[in-house]
Each structure stands twice: as C-alpha cells, then as structure tokens.
Enzyme design. Sequence first.
Site, PDB file in Angstrom:
ATOM      1  N   GLN A  41       0.861  -1.189   0.000  1.00 32.80           N
ATOM      2  CA  GLN A  41       0.000   0.000   0.000  1.00 32.80           C
ATOM      3  C   GLN A  41       0.891   1.231   0.000  1.00 32.80           C
ATOM      4  OE1 GLN A  41      -2.606   2.537   3.181  1.00 32.80           O
ATOM      5  NE2 GLN A  41      -2.918   0.320   3.251  1.00 32.80           N
ATOM      6  N   LYS A  45       0.916  10.726   2.814  1.00 32.10           N
ATOM      7  CA  LYS A  45      -0.011  11.790   3.200  1.00 32.10           C
ATOM      8  C   LYS A  45       0.503  13.196   2.882  1.00 32.10           C
ATOM      9  CE  LYS A  45      -3.160   9.168   5.280  1.00 32.10           C
ATOM     10  NZ  LYS A  45      -4.577   9.092   4.860  1.00 32.10           N
ATOM     11  N   ASN A  73      -3.457   4.502  -0.936  1.00 33.90           N
ATOM     12  CA  ASN A  73      -4.144   4.943   0.274  1.00 33.90           C
ATOM     13  C   ASN A  73      -4.884   6.259   0.048  1.00 33.90           C
ATOM     14  OD1 ASN A  73      -3.817   6.867   2.900  1.00 33.90           O
ATOM     15  ND2 ASN A  73      -4.278   4.777   3.515  1.00 33.90           N
ATOM     16  N   ASP A  74      -6.185   6.238   0.294  1.00 39.36           N
ATOM     17  CA  ASP A  74      -7.000   7.447   0.395  1.00 39.36           C
ATOM     18  C   ASP A  74      -6.878   8.384  -0.808  1.00 39.36           C
ATOM     19  OD1 ASP A  74      -8.695   9.351   1.509  1.00 39.36           O
ATOM     20  OD2 ASP A  74      -7.067  10.369   2.562  1.00 39.36           O
ATOM     21  N   THR A 138       2.519   3.148  17.950  1.00 38.35           N
ATOM     22  CA  THR A 138       3.289   3.185  16.712  1.00 38.35           C
ATOM     23  C   THR A 138       3.813   4.586  16.427  1.00 38.35           C
ATOM     24  OG1 THR A 138       3.071   2.944  14.309  1.00 38.35           O
ATOM     25  CG2 THR A 138       1.086   3.480  15.518  1.00 38.35           C
ATOM     26  N   LYS A 141       1.155   6.865  13.938  1.00 37.29           N
ATOM     27  CA  LYS A 141      -0.101   7.455  14.386  1.00 37.29           C
ATOM     28  C   LYS A 141      -0.088   7.596  15.903  1.00 37.29           C
ATOM     29  CE  LYS A 141      -3.202   5.866  10.685  1.00 37.29           C
ATOM     30  NZ  LYS A 141      -4.475   5.154  10.392  1.00 37.29           N
ATOM     31  N   GLY A 172       2.231  -0.966  15.169  1.00 33.76           N
ATOM     32  CA  GLY A 172       3.247  -1.447  16.090  1.00 33.76           C
ATOM     33  C   GLY A 172       3.614  -2.905  15.928  1.00 33.76           C
ATOM     34  N   VAL A 199       4.658  -1.040   8.790  1.00 30.24           N
ATOM     35  CA  VAL A 199       5.227   0.197   8.239  1.00 30.24           C
ATOM     36  C   VAL A 199       6.701   0.277   8.665  1.00 30.24           C
ATOM     37  CG1 VAL A 199       4.984   2.700   8.011  1.00 30.24           C
ATOM     38  CG2 VAL A 199       2.950   1.293   8.459  1.00 30.24           C
ATOM     39  N   CYS A 446      -0.119 -12.387  47.867  1.00 33.04           N
ATOM     40  CA  CYS A 446       1.142 -12.189  47.147  1.00 33.04           C
ATOM     41  C   CYS A 446       2.104 -13.335  47.424  1.00 33.04           C
ATOM     42  CB  CYS A 446       1.770 -10.856  47.549  1.00 33.04           C
ATOM     43  SG  CYS A 446       0.726  -9.416  47.215  1.00 33.04           S
TER      44      CYS A 446
END
Length: 520
Positions: A41, A45, A73-74, A138, A141, A172, A199, A446
């Site tokens: 992809q 941007k 993309n977009d 990540t 973003k 991530g 990515v 514990c």
Amino acid sequence: MSKPIVDYSLYLVTDSGLNHPSRTLVQTVEDSIRGGVTLVQLREKELDTEAFTALARQVHTVTKKYNVPLLINDNIDVALAIDAEGAHVGQDDITCVEARRLLGPNKILGISTGTSQEAQKALADGADYIGIGTCFMTQTKTPKRTLGPIGVRAILEAIPADHPMRTVVIGGIKHDNTRRTVKHSAGANGRILDGIAVVTGIVGAVDAKAASEQLLSEFKAGYEHATSDFKGENVAVRASVEDVLKSFPKLLSTLREKSPLTHHISNYVAMNDSANATLALGGSPIMAPSADEAEDLSKVVSSVVLNIGTLTQSFVECMLEAGKHANAQGKAVVFDPVGAGATKLRETTASNILNALHVDIIKGNAGEISTIAKLIGCTTENIAMRGVDSLGDGFSDPAAVVKAVAKRENCVVAMTGKVDYVSDGVRTVAIENGHSYQGRITGSGCMIASSIASFAAISPNDHFAAAVAGILALNLAGEHAGARDDVRGPGTFRAAFIDEMANLTPEQMLTEARIKTLQL
C-alpha cells in the site's frame, strides 16, 4: 479483468518520512518484495496529487514486475490514474460504498477498522479486507487507544467465520510481537488474521529484505500455531488430577533441592513477606524492579512474578521487559493483578500486560478474576472491589469462571478465597485447605503467587500442577500455623505462617490435601 487473488500474509504500508536514508522508497519496496512482502500500500499523506501519482507509477512498475498488488491509500484518483490493483480508505476518508462505486467491482478495496461495529459495516459495504488497528503504539499514528491482541480478537469474532472478507492487523507490529499477536488474537469462531500490515518494521529497517523475511516467518509460525490450536493438535497430554496430586511430595522435594531463582517485580507492601515465603519453601527470590537489568536476570532466573499491587511507571516498564524476556526463553510468568478492578490505572495496566505478554498463570481473588474476565471478553458476573479486596460472596459458579478464563487465555487460572479454584481449561479443582487468618494479614495472596512461581520453575511442563501445589503448600502452612498454641491472632500467625512453610513435609502435601476434582 477479474479481481486479483491476494495473499495478505505480509502487507507493506509505506511512509517516506520513515524510510531508511540508505535507499529510496522504491528500492525499499523492491527489497521488501524480494523478502516476502505479498501486498503493498502506497501511503504518502504529505505529497500532492501530482507527486503522489509520479511516485505511484514508479512503485507500480516494481510491484508489477513481481506480480504483487499495489493499493493506493486514500486517493481514488491516483489509483485510477495508474490502474493500481485497488485502494485503501480510512474511517474519515471517502466511504467504502463510494470508493467501490468509483473503483468498480474488480479492484481490491480495504478499509481501516477499530471496532466490531466498523468491521460489520465494512462487511455489509463490500470491503474485500479490513485493516484492524491500532494494535500497539506506533510511530506513524497517535491513537486514542490501542486494541492489543485481545481487542483484535473481539473484532475477528464479530465477523462470521465463513465470510470471505479478509483481515490484517496494523499498528506497532514487529518481529518480536507478530507470532503472539496472530496466535493470541485468534477468535473463538475460528477466525485467524490473514496477514500483518507493517510500516516502520520494514521501511525503517537497515535491511528491508531481511526484515521482511523475518516478519513473514513469524507470521507463518503464529498462523500455524493458531490453526493447530483450533484443530486440537497443540493439546499436550495432561496428567490426571489424581496423578498430579501424587506428584506433590516429589515437587516439594525437588523445589528444596534445586532452590530455583524467581524474579519478583512485586509491591512494596508485601515484598519482604514474598521473599521470606519463597525462601521458607525452599526457593530463591530476587526482588528487582528495574527494567535495565531485566534482560540480564532473565538468563539466570527460572520464573517471574508480575504483581501490580503498588503501581509505578518504572515497575510497569520492568514487568513488561521481564515478561518479554521470560516469554522468549520459555520461562514461567505468574501474573498477580492485585486490585485490578479498583482503579482505571490498575485495569489498564492489567490489560496492557495481558496484551503484551503470554502469561502462564493468573492468580487473583474473585474481584480481580472478574476484571480479567471482562478485559478478555468472557461474559461473567461482575465482582466489585474495595482497594485490593473483592466484595460480596463471589461468583455463583466460580469453577466455571476460572475454566472459561483459562481456556480463553490458554493459561492456568487460580482464584483464591475461602475455597480456592484452579483450572487450565481442561482440569479444574477446588482446594479446601487453608486458615481464616490468611485473609487477615497483608500479603498472603502475594505470597501465594510467589509459591506458585517457585513450583512453576520446577514444573515447566505442567503449570496446573504448579498452581495447585503452590496454593496447597501455603494453605497447609496456614492450617499448621493456626493450630499452634502460641498463635493468638493475626500478628503471631504471620511469623508462625513463615515457620510452617519451612516445616512443611513432602508427605503432608499428599496426606493432608483436601482437593476436589470438578467435572464441568
């Protein structure tokens, strides 16, 4: 021309801003395809349409050379201008329905989804695949929240198992979390991720080809493991509960002979008691809350305890680091989600640990296990918390709850209370030993986590046996301490409790156990 057949296994999503400076983005794409990338992809941007189109043509020349589909993309205009194999849109971009109208029926169309509702809408709107995320934090973003494998699993379970829409996870994804993400996110309906979208792990790598090879290998391993789980091929031969109980004398003797080292990232309140309990039973504790030494310690310890009783950021960082290295080396991780339902911070921390790590044994009271059940999507009754204590009478069917959580998380679950319950999703028992004073001193729970971890260190192939033995040993010590003439209340009980751990004999583990096998 018919719609391309797509292998979603390793999906490269580009970002020129993160591309390694030693090569061009086009070279990165080619290197990654040679390393096993099956779908690309182009996501840019910051480029205007003219520059985006020019770059897309260069990239498309490479992807066509290797017969790998290219998605844009977009930007449907760019996708149509270069005759790309398809496009990907986000929730805030052009709608899936409109994108399909413009692209036509024979182009690949994907959409980003972060909820079950968005996934179901994508299905209804005719998407070929969905990108589920953000899974982990990540560089590309800044999400309001991350899903983790548990959140991804909830979305997979919202899609009918027989529906042809494919799924990939994004956000991530790295070589060291891919296998667990794919395996742990597999839905109860049989849905397994069809691929991973990456990515930074590829474009930012020094060697994009090698990085791609490693990621693809990890994806395949996770996918094969998840597939085998559904087929029942990974179910180990389990000893019967009767045989497990017969093994307890030898387990305690082995524990005292080998004195395994357990790394505790524990709370300040109970740290001293946990260390003394470990020593009294025959194990060896190290209380080390620094992430900087977690990797070194992982080479010498045999088990790890993660206890969220007194939360600090540095403690959490150490837990995640220690757990990661323990997972990599196959060493037992015992998670004690102290007070998990009491505050949002504790609940979030418990969720982060369960998403980031494979936990071998979860030990908690009814309120804590109720919170864990909610976090992982098990529908159970809600048990309220007050501080670190659960309120009320507990679950109406506690055995069913621990079995369901254990099965869901592929681990052992131990729920403590007046009666203790342990399950590995197949075998389930109730432990009726114990003394009321155990609930009247700080840190008794514990100490049980520490005991379980010590037994897990010398029972690596049966954590169910370790959990039952760990609880039983301390409950027997509690009974012996409570029966002493010099114990007049919780204060004198505390010292006697530690003494009786040290005095416990292997034979008592067999002859004094009051354990019931439960058929569910």
